[in-house]
Design an enzyme around this catalytic site. Sequence first.
Site, mmCIF file in Angstrom:
data_model
loop_
_atom_site.group_PDB
_atom_site.id
_atom_site.type_symbol
_atom_site.label_atom_id
_atom_site.label_comp_id
_atom_site.label_asym_id
_atom_site.label_seq_id
_atom_site.Cartn_x
_atom_site.Cartn_y
_atom_site.Cartn_z
ATOM 1 N N LYS A 13 0.816 -1.220 0.000
ATOM 2 C CA LYS A 13 0.000 0.000 0.000
ATOM 3 C C LYS A 13 0.849 1.271 0.000
ATOM 4 O O LYS A 13 0.595 2.186 -0.754
ATOM 5 C CB LYS A 13 -0.891 0.091 1.259
ATOM 6 N N ARG A 88 -10.263 1.437 8.113
ATOM 7 C CA ARG A 88 -9.924 0.057 8.449
ATOM 8 C C ARG A 88 -11.080 -0.642 9.151
ATOM 9 O O ARG A 88 -11.001 -1.836 9.395
ATOM 10 C CB ARG A 88 -8.724 0.047 9.383
ATOM 11 N N ARG A 122 11.605 -5.741 5.118
ATOM 12 C CA ARG A 122 11.333 -4.319 4.895
ATOM 13 C C ARG A 122 12.235 -3.429 5.753
ATOM 14 O O ARG A 122 12.449 -3.679 6.925
ATOM 15 C CB ARG A 122 9.874 -4.032 5.223
ATOM 16 N N ARG A 166 -1.449 -8.219 13.053
ATOM 17 C CA ARG A 166 -1.849 -7.252 12.032
ATOM 18 C C ARG A 166 -2.621 -7.938 10.909
ATOM 19 O O ARG A 166 -3.599 -7.410 10.400
ATOM 20 C CB ARG A 166 -0.622 -6.526 11.486
HETATM 21 P P1 ADP Z 1 0.322 -2.014 7.958
HETATM 22 O O1 ADP Z 1 -0.873 -1.871 7.057
HETATM 23 O O2 ADP Z 1 1.569 -2.333 7.220
HETATM 24 O O3 ADP Z 1 0.075 -2.921 9.138
HETATM 25 P P2 ADP Z 1 0.233 0.844 8.765
HETATM 26 O O4 ADP Z 1 1.473 1.627 8.682
HETATM 27 O O5 ADP Z 1 -0.874 1.177 7.816
HETATM 28 O O6 ADP Z 1 0.687 -0.659 8.657
HETATM 29 O O7 ADP Z 1 -0.358 0.921 10.258
HETATM 30 C C1 ADP Z 1 0.450 0.643 11.378
HETATM 31 C C2 ADP Z 1 -0.384 0.647 12.648
HETATM 32 O O8 ADP Z 1 -0.998 1.934 12.844
HETATM 33 C C3 ADP Z 1 -1.544 -0.344 12.681
HETATM 34 O O9 ADP Z 1 -1.138 -1.645 13.061
HETATM 35 C C4 ADP Z 1 -2.470 0.333 13.703
HETATM 36 O O10 ADP Z 1 -2.016 0.123 15.024
HETATM 37 C C5 ADP Z 1 -2.305 1.800 13.406
HETATM 38 N N1 ADP Z 1 -3.294 2.293 12.408
HETATM 39 C C6 ADP Z 1 -3.011 2.820 11.188
HETATM 40 N N2 ADP Z 1 -4.143 3.181 10.535
HETATM 41 C C7 ADP Z 1 -5.170 2.857 11.360
HETATM 42 C C8 ADP Z 1 -6.589 2.959 11.260
HETATM 43 N N3 ADP Z 1 -7.193 3.449 10.161
HETATM 44 N N4 ADP Z 1 -7.332 2.517 12.315
HETATM 45 C C9 ADP Z 1 -6.757 2.024 13.417
HETATM 46 N N5 ADP Z 1 -5.434 1.887 13.570
HETATM 47 C C10 ADP Z 1 -4.632 2.293 12.569
#
Ligand code: ADP
Length: 217
Positions: A13, A88, A122, A166
């Site tokens: 993403k 999400r 990564r 995750r």
């Molecule tokens: P990835 O999709 O690679 O797990 P991200 O960088 O998008 O990682 O997100 C890292 C962390 O940030 C998530 O595991 C969560 O804890 C938090 N996070 C990010 N976006 C959201 C969201 N829309 N709602 C809730 N938590 C979020």
Amino acid sequence: MNLIMFGPPGGGKGTYSSRISERYGIPHVATGDIFRREVSEGSDLGKKIKGYLDRGELVPDEVVNEVVERRLSEEDCRDGFILDGYPRTLPQAEALDEMAKIDLVIVLEVSEEVIINRLSNRRICRRCGEIYNLRSMPPKREGVCDKCGGELYQREDDRPEVIRNRLEEYRERTQPLIEFYRRRNIVREIVVREEKPVDEVMRMIYSALESSLPAEV
Ligand code: ADP
């Protein structure tokens, strides 16, 4: 043009969204990046959310919605944006509906094998956020960012036990959202079964985008 990029952790993403952002001149709004910055700066928000990030759990909806609403109301988002990592959950998708009209949702379908390989290899630039993969997209000099010379690091939540959480959060809470947008007929799927060069995936994404959007965009 208001876009959403959906995909599992490690699905690409961030990499693909930042390419789209450069090509179309729209900001890349990544909630994960915003949150990691707050944590590293030790702000009040950062202190509140650090535990969730470390455990690979979702940050509460009210907190995320407020952050995104503030970001999307900034001047540079007026002509469009690409959302990466948001929404999400269903309450987040409903909140987003109040903030903007979404034109297109790109869904990355990525095999588990590719995900595990990507996450464990990564590395990210501490200074500019550029993403590398030690196997498929290594930096020219070990540990140093090609773009800005910053130091590369491994994300705290790219450890195997956190990765598992995750992935589970994605399957249980985020994947069902795809149906929410599918009903509006704005979902385009990109299937990545095996590791492919970024440019190849980008060609698929651009063609999906360009065949779906009005000609002037
Ligand atoms: P990835 O999709 O690679 O797990 P991200 O960088 O998008 O990682 O997100 C890292 C962390 O940030 C998530 O595991 C969560 O804890 C938090 N996070 C990010 N976006 C959201 C969201 N829309 N709602 C809730 N938590 C979020």
